[in-house]
Design an enzyme around this catalytic site. Structure first.
Site, mmCIF file in Angstrom:
data_model
loop_
_atom_site.group_PDB
_atom_site.id
_atom_site.type_symbol
_atom_site.label_atom_id
_atom_site.label_comp_id
_atom_site.label_asym_id
_atom_site.label_seq_id
_atom_site.Cartn_x
_atom_site.Cartn_y
_atom_site.Cartn_z
ATOM 1 N N ARG A 7 25.796 26.238 42.892
ATOM 2 C CA ARG A 7 26.640 27.427 42.805
ATOM 3 C C ARG A 7 27.890 27.299 43.687
ATOM 4 O O ARG A 7 28.954 27.795 43.346
ATOM 5 C CB ARG A 7 25.827 28.654 43.212
ATOM 6 C CG ARG A 7 26.442 29.952 42.737
ATOM 7 C CD ARG A 7 25.445 31.091 42.838
ATOM 8 N NE ARG A 7 24.936 31.239 44.181
ATOM 9 C CZ ARG A 7 23.653 31.483 44.473
ATOM 10 N NH1 ARG A 7 22.768 31.617 43.517
ATOM 11 N NH2 ARG A 7 23.250 31.598 45.721
ATOM 12 N N TYR B 86 48.863 43.697 41.389
ATOM 13 C CA TYR B 86 48.287 43.369 40.077
ATOM 14 C C TYR B 86 47.438 44.561 39.595
ATOM 15 O O TYR B 86 46.517 44.991 40.293
ATOM 16 C CB TYR B 86 47.458 42.101 40.227
ATOM 17 C CG TYR B 86 46.765 41.636 38.973
ATOM 18 C CD1 TYR B 86 47.496 41.242 37.858
ATOM 19 C CD2 TYR B 86 45.373 41.576 38.902
ATOM 20 C CE1 TYR B 86 46.859 40.814 36.708
ATOM 21 C CE2 TYR B 86 44.722 41.148 37.762
ATOM 22 C CZ TYR B 86 45.480 40.763 36.667
ATOM 23 O OH TYR B 86 44.849 40.340 35.530
ATOM 24 N N LYS C 9 47.030 30.750 36.242
ATOM 25 C CA LYS C 9 48.442 30.793 35.888
ATOM 26 C C LYS C 9 49.072 29.398 36.037
ATOM 27 O O LYS C 9 48.733 28.500 35.306
ATOM 28 C CB LYS C 9 49.142 31.856 36.734
ATOM 29 C CG LYS C 9 48.452 33.246 36.662
ATOM 30 C CD LYS C 9 48.690 33.948 35.335
ATOM 31 C CE LYS C 9 47.851 35.194 35.122
ATOM 32 N NZ LYS C 9 48.025 36.265 36.095
HETATM 33 C C1 LIG Z 1 46.877 37.119 36.396
HETATM 34 C C2 LIG Z 1 46.905 37.638 37.771
HETATM 35 C C3 LIG Z 1 45.727 37.853 38.479
HETATM 36 C C4 LIG Z 1 44.363 37.718 37.841
HETATM 37 O O1 LIG Z 1 44.059 36.445 37.464
HETATM 38 P P1 LIG Z 1 42.928 36.200 36.344
HETATM 39 O O2 LIG Z 1 42.568 34.795 36.534
HETATM 40 O O3 LIG Z 1 43.587 36.509 35.039
HETATM 41 O O4 LIG Z 1 41.808 37.142 36.644
HETATM 42 C C5 LIG Z 1 45.810 38.290 39.781
HETATM 43 N N1 LIG Z 1 47.000 38.505 40.357
HETATM 44 C C6 LIG Z 1 48.157 38.308 39.713
HETATM 45 C C7 LIG Z 1 49.440 38.560 40.412
HETATM 46 C C8 LIG Z 1 48.158 37.869 38.398
HETATM 47 O O5 LIG Z 1 49.307 37.708 37.760
#
Ligand SMILES: *Cc1c(COP(=O)(O)O)cnc(C)c1O
Length: 398
Positions: free
Chosen positions: A66, A119, A214
């Site tokens: 894990r 976010y 991202k």
């Molecule tokens: C997309 C995003 C997240 C969340 O990421 P995920 O992997 O989609 O859960 C958190 N903070 C910011 C600024 C984002 O753009």
């Protein structure tokens, strides 16, 4: 390979976390393969006891699948290099990483100050979970006087710079000074900079959070997040909570992130160049009332961006002098932009930002009509601009 601060991060990114040589054959692949494991075997009981001793001392030790194996260790060391941190905790999404920070650092009766440009789903975390646990949150506009908002039970200052949706820059060193004065932990969501073009720990933050989904992954095909710190006591709380709550990430997703992150420097630079070309074109258009992109010289956050960031990316928002119906026509007429959330992949994306979401942002000026968020991808910017142009033409037809 260990950290070498004399080398540029572009170099470090190519040489951190590569596969170790087999001690018998002296051979290794370049890239660390995905090491999938649930059960971990120990050579003997003393190896097991040693691993548990290290874990109890707060060190990174492998005791069970894990917590992740060598693939995870490689990515953790890359996030530490990117952010200038010493401890990294992975989780299965960027949102899970945000959650980890709140759960690790707050207890019942505590209060947190959270940036209003955070976010969006962090507000859902508050409404659905934190409020039930007796944790209070006050959302602050980055221009607000925090002295009037801080309370005796405030423990955490949660920022995001540039912020979600409109990319408002925050003065991180000033927030860090405020946090120190009031003995708060300053944590910030650094998905925009991804540790490459913005480094909050160097600007005084205690904790940095990255959605690796991202730009780190970069190909719209994985979900993963990281929390990084260089503070041992905060690390102990993050590590304990991560383990207790059963956070884990699949080795395959970690491997995809390792594969993606090597090219993040060239991808981000190219996204930033294309976004700037689009800003230059948008600025000539009568339909555009404001461009939100901190690298754009007319953005109100530009001076902070120049001082604190080393680059930019493909994200921008634009407010348009279009009725809600015309804005919808514009978005649907685009052919190179996918309509969708998330960003940081190779492709262009568009999102019609809802007025409801903007109502919570002090940065959004009243009287502006419609906001559209764009992720400018790696397509040739001339094609992207031609697509935007034909879509604006279609938006004007009724
Ligand atoms: C997309 C995003 C997240 C969340 O990421 P995920 O992997 O989609 O859960 C958190 N903070 C910011 C600024 C984002 O753009």
């Amino acid at each position: 390979m260990s950290s070498d601060s004399s080398k540029h991060i572009d170099t470090v990114l190519q040489h951190t976390g590569t596969a170790r040589f087999d001690p018998d054959t002296g051979v290794a692949p370049v890239n660390q393969p995905p090491v999938r494991a649930s059960t971990v075997r120990f050579r003997d009981l003393s190896a097991l006891e040693n691993a548990y001793r290290r874990k109890a001392a707060g060190e990174r030790a492998i005791t069970y699948g894990r917590a992740g194996m060598d693939t995870h260790l490689a990515l953790e060391s890359i996030f530490n290099e990117l952010e200038g941190g010493t401890h990294c905790y992975l989780s299965s999404s960027g949102m899970a990483s945000n959650t980890l920070v709140f759960m690790a650092l707050l207890s019942a009766g505590d209060h947190a100050l959270v940036a209003d440009c955070v976010y969006g789903p962090v507000r859902e975390l508050h409404d659905a979970v934190l409020s039930r646990l007796g944790i209070e949150i006050t959302y602050f506009s980055p221009d607000a006087d925090l002295e009037t908002l801080v309370r005796p039970n405030t423990r955490l200052l949660y920022a995001e710079s540039p912020g979600s949706l409109l990319f408002q820059m925050m003065d991180m060193p000033a927030l860090a000074a405020f946090a120190r004065k009031h003995e708060l932990v300053l944590a910030t969501d650094n998905t925009w900079g991804s540790g490459y073009v913005y480094r909050p720990l160097e600007l005084g933050a205690h904790v940095s959070v990255i959605a690796g989904t991202k730009y780190v992954g970069g190909h719209s095909d994985l979900m993963l997040g990281a929390v990084v710190t260089r503070d041992d006591e905060i690390a102990r709380r993050l590590g304990g909570t991560q383990y207790a709550m059963g956070y884990s990430v699949s080795a395959d997703d970690v491997w995809l992130a390792l594969r993606g992150v090597r090219t993040m420097p060239i991808r981000m630079a190219q996204h930033a160049k294309h976004a700037m070309a689009v800003c230059e074109w948008l600025a000539t258009r009568p339909e555009v009332s404001r461009i939100y992109h901190p690298a754009w010289p007319q953005d109100p956050g530009h001076a902070l961006w120049q001082r604190d960031a080393t680059g930019s990316n493909g994200m921008l928002a634009v407010s348009l002098k279009l009725s809600p119906t015309a804005a919808r026509r514009f978005v649907e007429a685009l052919t190179l932009f996918g309509i969708g959330f998330s960003w940081g992949g190779f492709e262009s994306l568009v999102q019609l930002v809802s007025p409801k979401d903007l109502a919570t942002h002090a940065y959004w000026q009243e009287g502006e009509l419609a906001a559209v968020r764009l992720h400018i991808g790696l397509e040739d910017p001339r094609d992207v601009i031609a697509d935007l142009e034909q879509a604006l033409r279609k938006a004007a037809e009724s």
